[in-house]
Scaffold this motif. Sequence first.
Motif, PDB file in Angstrom:
ATOM      1  N   ILE A  36      34.908   5.890 -11.965  1.00 30.25           N
ATOM      2  CA  ILE A  36      35.923   4.854 -12.173  1.00 30.25           C
ATOM      3  C   ILE A  36      36.640   4.618 -10.850  1.00 30.25           C
ATOM      4  O   ILE A  36      37.152   5.553 -10.239  1.00 30.25           O
ATOM      5  N   GLY A  37      36.668   3.355 -10.405  1.00 29.86           N
ATOM      6  CA  GLY A  37      37.354   3.026  -9.161  1.00 29.86           C
ATOM      7  C   GLY A  37      37.022   1.619  -8.708  1.00 29.86           C
ATOM      8  O   GLY A  37      36.370   0.856  -9.435  1.00 29.86           O
ATOM      9  N   PHE A  38      37.454   1.266  -7.507  1.00 33.98           N
ATOM     10  CA  PHE A  38      37.094  -0.027  -6.917  1.00 33.98           C
ATOM     11  C   PHE A  38      35.687   0.125  -6.351  1.00 33.98           C
ATOM     12  O   PHE A  38      35.497   0.679  -5.269  1.00 33.98           O
ATOM     13  N   PRO A  65      39.587  -7.623 -16.753  1.00 33.19           N
ATOM     14  CA  PRO A  65      40.166  -8.972 -16.848  1.00 33.19           C
ATOM     15  C   PRO A  65      41.661  -8.963 -16.544  1.00 33.19           C
ATOM     16  O   PRO A  65      42.382  -8.056 -16.931  1.00 33.19           O
ATOM     17  N   ARG A  66      42.106  -9.996 -15.872  1.00 31.50           N
ATOM     18  CA  ARG A  66      43.526 -10.119 -15.537  1.00 31.50           C
ATOM     19  C   ARG A  66      44.205 -10.913 -16.640  1.00 31.50           C
ATOM     20  O   ARG A  66      44.542 -12.068 -16.478  1.00 31.50           O
ATOM     21  N   SER A  67      44.380 -10.276 -17.770  1.00 29.69           N
ATOM     22  CA  SER A  67      44.981 -10.935 -18.930  1.00 29.69           C
ATOM     23  C   SER A  67      46.199 -10.132 -19.385  1.00 29.69           C
ATOM     24  O   SER A  67      46.425  -9.005 -18.956  1.00 29.69           O
ATOM     25  N   THR A  68      46.946 -10.721 -20.294  1.00 24.85           N
ATOM     26  CA  THR A  68      48.135 -10.059 -20.820  1.00 24.85           C
ATOM     27  C   THR A  68      47.774  -8.755 -21.517  1.00 24.85           C
ATOM     28  O   THR A  68      48.443  -7.742 -21.343  1.00 24.85           O
ATOM     29  N   ARG A  69      46.692  -8.764 -22.280  1.00 22.62           N
ATOM     30  CA  ARG A  69      46.306  -7.560 -23.033  1.00 22.62           C
ATOM     31  C   ARG A  69      45.865  -6.425 -22.123  1.00 22.62           C
ATOM     32  O   ARG A  69      46.029  -5.265 -22.446  1.00 22.62           O
ATOM     33  N   GLN A  71      46.958  -6.008 -18.990  1.00 21.75           N
ATOM     34  CA  GLN A  71      47.891  -5.980 -17.867  1.00 21.75           C
ATOM     35  C   GLN A  71      48.173  -4.570 -17.368  1.00 21.75           C
ATOM     36  O   GLN A  71      48.331  -4.354 -16.169  1.00 21.75           O
ATOM     37  N   THR A  72      48.221  -3.602 -18.246  1.00 22.01           N
ATOM     38  CA  THR A  72      48.507  -2.232 -17.817  1.00 22.01           C
ATOM     39  C   THR A  72      47.373  -1.646 -16.992  1.00 22.01           C
ATOM     40  O   THR A  72      47.568  -0.651 -16.293  1.00 22.01           O
ATOM     41  N   MET A  73      46.186  -2.235 -17.056  1.00 21.32           N
ATOM     42  CA  MET A  73      45.049  -1.751 -16.277  1.00 21.32           C
ATOM     43  C   MET A  73      44.723  -2.672 -15.108  1.00 21.32           C
ATOM     44  O   MET A  73      43.716  -2.494 -14.439  1.00 21.32           O
ATOM     45  N   ASP A  74      45.545  -3.673 -14.853  1.00 22.01           N
ATOM     46  CA  ASP A  74      45.271  -4.659 -13.811  1.00 22.01           C
ATOM     47  C   ASP A  74      45.602  -4.072 -12.440  1.00 22.01           C
ATOM     48  O   ASP A  74      46.715  -4.188 -11.948  1.00 22.01           O
ATOM     49  N   ALA A  75      44.618  -3.434 -11.851  1.00 19.43           N
ATOM     50  CA  ALA A  75      44.825  -2.759 -10.567  1.00 19.43           C
ATOM     51  C   ALA A  75      45.012  -3.747  -9.426  1.00 19.43           C
ATOM     52  O   ALA A  75      45.719  -3.454  -8.469  1.00 19.43           O
ATOM     53  N   LEU A  76      44.385  -4.913  -9.489  1.00 15.64           N
ATOM     54  CA  LEU A  76      44.505  -5.880  -8.402  1.00 15.64           C
ATOM     55  C   LEU A  76      45.935  -6.396  -8.263  1.00 15.64           C
ATOM     56  O   LEU A  76      46.461  -6.486  -7.159  1.00 15.64           O
ATOM     57  N   ILE A  82      52.237  -4.032  -4.283  1.00 12.93           N
ATOM     58  CA  ILE A  82      52.539  -2.988  -3.302  1.00 12.93           C
ATOM     59  C   ILE A  82      52.377  -3.535  -1.886  1.00 12.93           C
ATOM     60  O   ILE A  82      53.213  -3.299  -1.017  1.00 12.93           O
ATOM     61  N   VAL A  83      51.305  -4.276  -1.642  1.00 15.91           N
ATOM     62  CA  VAL A  83      51.062  -4.837  -0.307  1.00 15.91           C
ATOM     63  C   VAL A  83      52.167  -5.828   0.054  1.00 15.91           C
ATOM     64  O   VAL A  83      52.648  -5.843   1.191  1.00 15.91           O
ATOM     65  N   GLY A  84      52.585  -6.657  -0.896  1.00 16.54           N
ATOM     66  CA  GLY A  84      53.663  -7.605  -0.629  1.00 16.54           C
ATOM     67  C   GLY A  84      54.958  -6.902  -0.293  1.00 16.54           C
ATOM     68  O   GLY A  84      55.669  -7.281   0.646  1.00 16.54           O
TER      69      GLY A  84
END
Length: 140
Positions: A36-38, A65-69, A71-76, A82-84
């Motif tokens: 599991i990772g990028f 997927p970058r969805s509401t459901r 969201q807690t797993m949206d690493a991007l 963090i970068v911002g």
Amino acid sequence: MAGDRRALIEGTDVLLCVNRPSDGDIALLQPGAVVIGFLKPLDEPQSMVQLLERRLTAFGMELIPRSTRAQTMDALSSMATIVGYKSVLVAAERLPRMFPLLMTAAGTIAPAKVLVLGARSRVVCRPSHRSSSGRGRRSL
């Protein structure tokens, strides 16, 4: 607890990593292990062949997927946040002024005016410093 890296990887059922493991590390994993990772499967599809040949299960965090459901797993989005935040800290460190507006009994310090661009891997900071005539500019 394993005594060395090789023994640790050989005995691993689930490998959590930031980037895709090296080919050597993948070769040490037992068939059926989970990675599991990028993993960059769309950028480097040939790199997935070894995972398939070793019969490993792989979860690319960048493909969630970058969805509401989800969201807690949206690493991007988490990494972008963090970068911002880091880009503003780097810009503030390089600027020879203070960022916030300060109003004290001794007077007011105007806030810095900055434009932060390209906050992925580099930070570009262009503070605007006006001379007494209002025409001077200086860039970092």
